[in-house]
Write an enzyme that holds these catalytic residues in place. Structure first.
Site, PDB file in Angstrom:
ATOM      1  CD  GLU A 347       5.685 -44.513  14.040  1.00  0.00           C
ATOM      2  OE1 GLU A 347       5.427 -45.173  15.027  1.00  0.00           O
ATOM      3  OE2 GLU A 347       4.793 -43.971  13.277  1.00  0.00           O
ATOM      4  CE1 TYR A 348       9.747 -43.256   3.600  1.00  0.00           C
ATOM      5  CE2 TYR A 348      11.616 -45.063   3.482  1.00  0.00           C
ATOM      6  CZ  TYR A 348      10.489 -44.344   2.719  1.00  0.00           C
ATOM      7  OH  TYR A 348      10.424 -44.379   1.426  1.00  0.00           O
TER       8      TYR A 348
END
Length: 718
Positions: A347-348
Site C-alpha cells: 500500500e504505497y
C-alpha cells in the site's frame, strides 16, 4: 412418418436378452459396491476425532488403548534424526496422559507389541514429503512411518489428538495422510499491538497441533492518524525487534530481544512451523521515519511512507535498510535463521488519494521492490512480499520478477492480479482479505471469520471474490489467514485475539490440509469445540468439571486469611469466555494500591485499584475499575459474569456495573469502540509481594454457554 419395421427387427433373441440382463446386473452390482465402499470409507474417516481430517483411514476390528507404560522405538538404520521426535513425544505423553514412556533404538520397521510405538522412515513412496502412515493395532501397537522427519512429526500430532479426543481408546486401523497444500499459515500483526514472546511461543505449538506450518510475524506498523486527531507526530508506531545498529529503534512498550526471536524460530523448527519475520517497507513505516526523519516522505505522501521518490534521500533509505537487514540476516549469529524473509511492500499510496497513481510513483515503487527482492535473495533467503503491483503500474512497465523464488501474498483483487503473478513466475499464497482478515472490534473486515462458510465453501484457489483458480493450480502454495490490529489502543487483549483466532486456525488448518473434508460442518464444529489448544496449553481457558472442582476446593467453605504477602496457587491459567465466577470476600483496611486478588501471566484482579479503593482489573497495559469499593471487615459475595464483549459485576446478588465497549471520544487515541473485557485469571490468589489483605472463601467457577451468558447479561441489562 415412421418406417415400417418387422417384428423380427425389434424382437431380442433369448441369448441376447440374457446377455443384456447379465450386463445390467453386473453394472448394478458395481454401482452398489462402489456406493457401499465409498460410504464405508467415508464412515471410517469420520470416525476419527482429529483436526485436520485425515485423508484415508482403513479400519480394523476393535480399538487401540494407550497403555500406562510404553516403549518408543526409533528405527536408526537410516539415521538417528527421529530421536528428537521420540524425546518430545515421550514428554508429551507424560504431561498429557500420565503415560510413562522409554526410548530405544531398533532396526525394525514395525511395532510388535501393544505397548510399543515405532517411529521410522517409510520404505515405500508416499504422496509428498509431509506424508505419513499411522498404524494403530490392538495387538501389534503403533507404527508410524513418514516420508520425512516432518511426516513422522505430523503423525505424532495426529496420535496425540486422537488420544486426547478419544480418551486414550482409539479406533484401530491404518491412517494414510498428507496435506493437499504445502504452505498453511497464520499472520499476526505485532506491530500495532504487542504480544509477549510467551504468547508467540504458545502459538507455534498451537499451529503445529493443527498441522499449520507457517507463522508470519508482522514486526512493524503504525496506527491510523485519524485516531490521533490527524496528527502523525502523535500516532502510535512500533518496531518490535532489538537492534544494535539502530539503538532505540525497538519499541519501549514491548519488543523481542534477538535471542528471544532466534529461540522462537528454533522452537518453530522443532514443531514443524516456519517462523517468517516481516519488516514492512516502504509504507507502514512510521517507526522508521520517526527514528530517522531523513527517511520520511513529503506530501502528498503520509509520514509513514519512505521518501523513495526523492532522489537525494533514496541512497540514505537504501543504506538504512540494507544495514538493518544485514544485522538480522548476516554474521556469525544471525537473527533470521529461517529460510524466508518478508519485505512488506504493502500500500504505497498518496495520503487520501489512494487511486491517484502517477508514473513516477509506480516506477520507483517497482524499482524499490526489485532492490529488496534481490537483496534478500542475494543474502541467501527466499524473499516474500505483499502483492501490490497491480495497483502501481508504470508505462512502460518496470518488470518485477520473482528473484530467489519469491513468494507473494495474494490479498486483494485491486492490488494483486494473481493469474498474472503466476504467469510471471511468482508462487503465491492465497490471503484474501474478504474472507481471511480478522481486525478485532474494528467494525470492518471481520471480527470473527465465518467458520461455517469457510468449512463448506472455501478453498485456497479462491484468491479473491472475482477469481477462482483451477484446482491445485501450479504455483499456488496454500492459504494464510491474518489478524491485523489496525485499531491501536482499543482495549483488545491478547486473550481477545486468541478467542478470535483459535476457531479460524482450526478451520484453515482443515481446509489447507484436506480441502474437501467429509465430516458435516455440524460434526466438525462439535469436534472443534472439544479439541484443546495442544500439549500443555490452555490459552482458551477451558476446564473439565474435575479441574474446576480441584481449583475451587482450594478456596472452599473455610475462610483463608491473607496478609498482603501470600500467594495461593490455583493451578489454572485463565478462565475463558463465557464464565460465571463468585467468591466471598472480607477485607482488611490496609490494602495497598493495586493489591492483587487474583492473577495470571496475562492479567490481574485488584483491590484499591490505582489508589481509588475500587475493585478493578488490568491486562495488556490497560487498567479498568468498577464503580464499587468493597466494604472492610464485612463479608460480601462478589460475582463476575463475562463474555467476549464485557464483564458484569454483582455484589450480594445485586448488579453493580456492566463494563462493555463504548465509543471513545476523549483523549488520544479516539474515535473507536473501546473494549472492556477480561478472561478471569486463575493461576494464583494473592501475591507474595503485593497481595491483598483480608479473607476469602467459597470460590465457584462455572462455564456458561452463549445462551446462558446472554440470559444473564442481556436480561439484567434490560
Amino acid at each position: 412418418m415412421m418406417p415400417n419395421r418387422s417384428i423380427k427387427q425389434i424382437t431380442l433373441q433369448p441369448p441376447l436378452i440374457m446377455k443384456k440382463l447379465n450386463d445390467f446386473i453386473k453394472i448394478s452390482l458395481c454401482v452398489l459396491f462402489l456406493s457401499v465402499s465409498t460410504t464405508h470409507i467415508y464412515s471410517q474417516v469420520t470416525a476419527l476425532k482429529v483436526i485436520p481430517e485425515v485423508q484415508q483411514f482403513d479400519s480394523k476390528d476393535g480399538t487401540y488403548t494407550l497403555p500406562n507404560t510404553i516403549l518408543i522405538k526409533v528405527n536408526t538404520t537410516q539415521n538417528d534424526s527421529l530421536m528428537s521426535i521420540a524425546t518430545q513425544l515421550k514428554e508429551e505423553l507424560q504431561s498429557m496422559f500420565q503415560v510413562k514412556a522409554s526410548i530405544s533404538a531398533t532396526s525394525s520397521h514395525t511395532a510388535t507389541s501393544s505397548n510399543e510405538i515405532l517411529l521410522t522412515y517409510s520404505n515405500t513412496s508416499l504422496q509428498n514429503k509431509e506424508a505419513y502412515n499411522l498404524d494403530l493395532d490392538s495387538n501389534a501397537g503403533i507404527t508410524i512411518s513418514g516420508a520425512s522427519k516432518q511426516g513422522v512429526f505430523w503423525a505424532t500430532r495426529t496420535l496425540l489428538q486422537l488420544s486426547e479426543n478419544h480418551h486414550k481408546t482409539i479406533p484401530s486401523g491404518v491412517i494414510t495422510d498428507h496435506p493437499d497444500y504445502p504452505n498453511r499459515g497464520f499472520m499476526l500483526d505485532v506491530g500495532r499491538k504487542f504480544f509477549t514472546i510467551d504468547y508467540l511461543r504458545a502459538y507455534v505449538k498451537i499451529l503445529s497441533y493443527y498441522k499449520m506450518n507457517e507463522f508470519h510475524v508482522h514486526l512493524n506498523d503504525n496506527a491510523f492518524s485519524s485516531h490521533y486527531n490527524n496528527d502523525w507526530s502523535k500516532t502510535y508506531a512500533a518496531f518490535r525487534l532489538e537492534s544494535d545498529t539502530y539503538p532505540g529503534l525497538a519499541a519501549e512498550d514491548g519488543h523481542y530481544t534477538k535471542d528471544e526471536f532466534r529461540d522462537l524460530q528454533r522452537l518453530g523448527m522443532q514443531y514443524g512451523v516456519n517462523v517468517i519475520p516481516e519488516i514492512d517497507i516502504p509504507a507502514h513505516s512510521l517507526a522508521f521515519t520517526r527514528y530517522n526523519p531523513e527517511l520520511m516522505a513529503s506530501a502528498p505522501y503520509a509520514d509513514d511512507h519512505l521518501a523513495i521518490l526523492e532522489d537525494d534521500k533514496l541512497p540514505i533509505i537504501y543504506d538504512f535498510f540494507d544495514k538493518l537487514f544485514d544485522e538480522y540476516i548476516k554474521g556469525d549469529n544471525p537473527v533470521f535463521i529461517g529460510p524466508d524473509v518478508h519485505i512488506g511492500t504493502d500500500e504505497y499510496i498518496k495520503e487520501g488519494k489512494g487511486r491517484d497513481v502517477d508514473n513516477a510513483q509506480a516506477k520507483r515503487f517497482r524499482e524499490f521492490t526489485n532492490h529488496y527482492l534481490n537483496y534478500i535473495a542475494d543474502s541467501g533467503k527466499t524473499p516474500r512480499l505483499w502483492g501490490g503491483l497491480e495497483w502501481l503500474k508504470d508505462d512502460p512497465l518496470t518488470d518485477v520478477k520473482p528473484v530467489g523464488n519469491a513468494v507473494m501474498n495474494a490479498w486483494s483483487k485491486d492490488w494483486v492480479n494473481a493469474e498474472k503473478m503466476l504467469d510471471d513466475g511468482f508462487d503465491i499464497i492465497s490471503t484474501p482479505d474478504t474472507w481471511l482478515y480478522i481486525v478485532p472490534a474494528a467494525g470492518y473486515y471481520r471480527d470473527f471469520l465465518d467458520i461455517s462458510w469457510l468449512y463448506s465453501n472455501y478453498r485456497p484457489e479462491k484468491v479473491n471474490t472475482a477469481v477462482t483458480l483451477p484446482d491445485f493450480q501450479k504455483g499456488l502454495l496454500g492459504a494464510t489467514f491474518a489478524v491485523w490490529n489496525d485499531v491501536s489502543g482499543n482495549g483488545i487483549s491478547q486473550m481477545d485475539v486468541h478467542y478470535r483466532t483459535i476457531p479460524a486456525l482450526k478451520v484453515l488448518g482443515t481446509k489447507n490440509w484436506k480441502v474437501a473434508p467429509i465430516k458435516t460442518f455440524e460434526d466438525y464444529q462439535t469436534l472443534a469445540n472439544l479439541s484443546s489448544d495442544g500439549p500443555n496449553l490452555n490459552m482458551s481457558g477451558r476446564y473439565t468439571e474435575a479441574e474446576l472442582n480441584a481449583m475451587t476446593s482450594k478456596v472452599g467453605g473455610k475462610a483463608i486469611r491473607f496478609k498482603g504477602k501470600k500467594a495461593l496457587n490455583l493451578g489454572g491459567t485463565n478462565f475463558g469466555y463465557n464464565y460465571d465466577v463468585s467468591f466471598d470476600l472480607n477485607l482488611s483496611t490496609n490494602n495497598r494500591a493495586n493489591a492483587i486478588l487474583f492473577q495470571s501471566a496475562y492479567g490481574k484482579i485488584t483491590l484499591n485499584t490505582e489508589g481509588t479503593g475500587k475493585l478493578g482489573f488490568s491486562r495488556d497495559g490497560y487498567t479498568y475499575t468498577f464503580n464499587f469499593s468493597p466494604e472492610h471487615k464485612n463479608w460480601q459475595t462478589i460475582r463476575l459474569v463475562a463474555d467476549y464483549k464485557g464483564v458484569m459485576l454483582f455484589v450480594n446478588g445485586k448488579e453493580i456495573e456492566h463494563l462493555t465497549a463504548y465509543k471513545k471520544t476523549e483523549g488520544l487515541p479516539n474515535g473507536f469502540n473501546y473494549q472492556q473485557t477480561l478472561m478471569f485469571p486463575l493461576e494464583q490468589v494473592g501475591d507474595a509481594k503485593n497481595g491483598f489483605s483480608g479473607s476469602i472463601k467459597n470460590l465457584k467457577l462455572k462455564h456458561l454457554s452463549t445462551e446462558e451468558a446472554n440470559d444473564i447479561l442481556l436480561k439484567v441489562q434490560d
